[in-house]
Design a protein around this motif. Structure first.
Motif, PDB file in Angstrom:
ATOM      1  N   LEU A 122       8.885 -25.566  54.423  1.00 41.03           N
ATOM      2  CA  LEU A 122      10.095 -25.172  53.699  1.00 41.03           C
ATOM      3  C   LEU A 122      11.111 -24.541  54.644  1.00 41.03           C
ATOM      4  O   LEU A 122      12.321 -24.767  54.519  1.00 41.03           O
ATOM      5  N   GLY A 123      10.620 -23.737  55.592  1.00 40.69           N
ATOM      6  CA  GLY A 123      11.516 -23.122  56.572  1.00 40.69           C
ATOM      7  C   GLY A 123      12.234 -24.164  57.404  1.00 40.69           C
ATOM      8  O   GLY A 123      13.448 -24.066  57.647  1.00 40.69           O
ATOM      9  N   VAL A 124      11.492 -25.183  57.852  1.00 37.21           N
ATOM     10  CA  VAL A 124      12.116 -26.283  58.598  1.00 37.21           C
ATOM     11  C   VAL A 124      13.157 -26.983  57.730  1.00 37.21           C
ATOM     12  O   VAL A 124      14.273 -27.274  58.178  1.00 37.21           O
ATOM     13  N   PHE A 125      12.809 -27.237  56.463  1.00 40.34           N
ATOM     14  CA  PHE A 125      13.705 -27.941  55.540  1.00 40.34           C
ATOM     15  C   PHE A 125      14.985 -27.139  55.296  1.00 40.34           C
ATOM     16  O   PHE A 125      16.094 -27.682  55.330  1.00 40.34           O
ATOM     17  N   PHE A 126      14.838 -25.825  55.075  1.00 42.39           N
ATOM     18  CA  PHE A 126      16.023 -24.983  54.856  1.00 42.39           C
ATOM     19  C   PHE A 126      16.927 -24.975  56.088  1.00 42.39           C
ATOM     20  O   PHE A 126      18.159 -24.994  55.962  1.00 42.39           O
ATOM     21  N   ALA A 127      16.323 -24.949  57.275  1.00 38.35           N
ATOM     22  CA  ALA A 127      17.132 -24.980  58.500  1.00 38.35           C
ATOM     23  C   ALA A 127      17.891 -26.304  58.608  1.00 38.35           C
ATOM     24  O   ALA A 127      19.052 -26.333  59.043  1.00 38.35           O
ATOM     25  N   GLN A 128      17.245 -27.393  58.196  1.00 43.55           N
ATOM     26  CA  GLN A 128      17.905 -28.700  58.243  1.00 43.55           C
ATOM     27  C   GLN A 128      19.031 -28.796  57.213  1.00 43.55           C
ATOM     28  O   GLN A 128      20.102 -29.342  57.503  1.00 43.55           O
ATOM     29  N   VAL A 129      18.809 -28.255  56.019  1.00 43.05           N
ATOM     30  CA  VAL A 129      19.833 -28.305  54.970  1.00 43.05           C
ATOM     31  C   VAL A 129      21.018 -27.415  55.330  1.00 43.05           C
ATOM     32  O   VAL A 129      22.182 -27.828  55.252  1.00 43.05           O
ATOM     33  N   LEU A 130      20.733 -26.181  55.736  1.00 44.64           N
ATOM     34  CA  LEU A 130      21.814 -25.263  56.095  1.00 44.64           C
ATOM     35  C   LEU A 130      22.582 -25.744  57.322  1.00 44.64           C
ATOM     36  O   LEU A 130      23.734 -25.357  57.527  1.00 44.64           O
ATOM     37  N   GLY A 131      21.943 -26.589  58.138  1.00 45.55           N
ATOM     38  CA  GLY A 131      22.604 -27.108  59.335  1.00 45.55           C
ATOM     39  C   GLY A 131      23.510 -28.300  59.085  1.00 45.55           C
ATOM     40  O   GLY A 131      24.123 -28.814  60.030  1.00 45.55           O
ATOM     41  N   LEU A 132      23.615 -28.736  57.815  1.00 48.00           N
ATOM     42  CA  LEU A 132      24.521 -29.837  57.498  1.00 48.00           C
ATOM     43  C   LEU A 132      25.977 -29.416  57.746  1.00 48.00           C
ATOM     44  O   LEU A 132      26.320 -28.242  57.564  1.00 48.00           O
TER      45      LEU A 132
END
Length: 464
Positions: A160-170
């Motif tokens: 989830l942490g990896v996913f949140f970093a990817q989403v917030l990095g859009l």
């Protein structure tokens, strides 16, 4: 499964484990902006910009210093859990994230690349402590029939942490030049929540009884976690372990490495923890955008492709979490490493053929997804769970230090060396990861027994 048990699992996974995944992936999307900041600062200080080689070296240090901090943190685990307990160690280490967030958040205002690097190293220090203490805490408070399910919960939150970093990095969110310091310092939010709430939950009953000889405190904690006043059977099992260890003090790392009675347990922990990092998953997380760019994915589509891989991580992690008690530890970890090995070889083949077959770029993406899915189904969380299961109370903290040290050392090595390995070996660099994955899968198949639904004493007897 009681409400306090589930609550504390979710809390420590959200406030500690998730930050590890977030910090692994957070440097991926703002890489261009961070490099530009380094170059501009260097130019203002010295009158000239950085050459491509030194700039790559400085950015590789920024990425991999996180693992170096984690390595130092893993060495502190034994001292912290013995002095402050499991719950206490997690609470105190959370203060490190607040300090790191301040360094990274104000780095651009103060025109200091050093603050980014120091902040990354401090977040690594926190993750190095928590990556061992969280599974240690959960392994000691969880009944044996739920140990696999709740033990893999932190790995779900890493994904989830990896996913949140990817989403917030859009680009539509924090993936802009002016937002990257905020993007790096978001970690203070979950940590603050953990600091506020963790004191509401008791210390590990095993720590209280076996190491502090506090039978009353252990009984109270067990009743709270298990939701029943009748905990005498569990207390007796702990007392039996305490009696078996009555002539044994908490062993040091050096004593653990010299102890012939746990030689195979120690070797097994070393193999699975080092193999977890040498599988290439850190190269995928640190440099996802670069890998997709080399595979020929259009630059405008890369952030959204990366987010898609993050969603796959979460699904694969949930599958592992809900099947581990049914299938067992060995099948999941063997399948995961084999899948990662095959997909690493697939990336090499697809990159070599994509000049003549442009559609092979999609095979590269599929192989990256396969590596991530294989990792999250088993190798992501089982090594930490197995470290708790393979040792009794006296050896467990030292085992976590050994496993954590090797894990972070390999994490640092991969993060620092991979850009240069990619430059020199090209597509063939992924074959190194393929070989590592298959070797670890063979070791687990031939050496490590199944530990599902067994007490810590029973597992110890199996190895003996």
């Amino acid at each position: 499964l009681t409400f306090p048990l589930l609550s504390v699992t979710l809390l420590v996974s959200f406030g500690s484990s998730m930050l590890y995944g977030y910090n692994l992936a957070v440097v991926n999307s703002p890489a261009v902006y961070i490099k530009a900041f380094y170059n501009a600062t260097w130019s203002r200080r010295y009158g000239h910009g950085l050459a491509p080689g030194p700039l790559t070296l400085l950015y590789s240090l920024t990425v991999s210093i996180f693992a170096l901090g984690g390595l130092v943190g893993s060495l502190l685990v034994g001292v912290l859990v013995e002095r402050y307990g499991r719950n206490g160690a997690l609470s105190r280490s959370a203060l490190l994230v607040l300090l790191a967030g301040s360094f990274m958040g104000f780095s651009r205002e103060l025109e200091s690349p050093e603050m980014v690097i120091i902040g990354r190293s401090i977040t690594g220090l926190h993750s190095g402590i928590c990556l061992s203490v969280v599974p240690l805490y959960l392994g000691e408070i969880t009944p044996k029939n739920l140990r696999g399910f709740l033990g893999l919960m932190p790995s779900i939150f890493i994904c989830l942490g990896v996913f949140f970093a990817q989403v917030l990095g859009l680009p539509e969110l924090l993936g802009k030049d002016r937002f990257w310091p905020l993007f790096l310092s978001v970690v203070v939010v979950p940590t603050s929540l953990q600091l506020l709430l963790l004191h509401c939950f008791p210390e590990s009953p095993r720590y209280l009884l076996i190491e502090r000889n506090d039978v009353c405190g252990a009984t109270t904690a067990l009743r709270r976690f298990l939701g029943t006043p009748d905990v005498q059977d569990v207390i007796e099992e702990m007392k039996e372990e305490q009696r078996s260890l009555s002539s044994v003090e908490m062993v040091s790392v050096w004593q653990l490495l010299r102890d012939r009675s746990v030689r195979w347990q120690t070797l097994s922990v070393a193999v699975v923890n080092a193999g977890m990092q040498l599988s290439g998953i850190d190269a995928i997380w640190f440099y996802t955008n670069t890998i997709f760019e080399n595979a020929g994915i259009p630059v405008s589509q890369i952030p959204y492709t990366t987010v898609g891989t993050g969603a796959v991580e979460i699904v694969a992690g949930l599958i592992g979490c809900f099947t581990i008690e049914k299938l067992g530890r060995r099948p999941l970890i063997i399948t995961g490493f084999c899948a990662m090995g095959v997909c690493s070889a697939g990336i090499t083949v697809s990159l070599l053929l994509q000049t003549t077959m442009p559609w092979m770029r999609y095979v590269s993406v599929a192989c990256v997804v396969g590596i991530i899915a294989g990792f999250c189904m088993g190798p992501a969380g089982i090594p930490f769970l197995m470290t708790a299961e393979l040792f009794t109370q006296s050896h467990r903290p030292a085992a976590y230090i050994v496993g954590g040290f090797l894990s972070w050392l390999c994490n640092f090595t991969v993060g620092f060396v991979f850009p240069f390995l990619q430059m020199s070996a090209g597509a063939f660099c992924y074959l190194v990861f393929c070989g590592m994955c298959l070797l670890v899968a063979l070791y687990v198949y031939f050496v490590i027994p199944e530990t599902k639904n067994k007490t810590f004493m029973e597992i110890s007897h199996i190895f003996a």
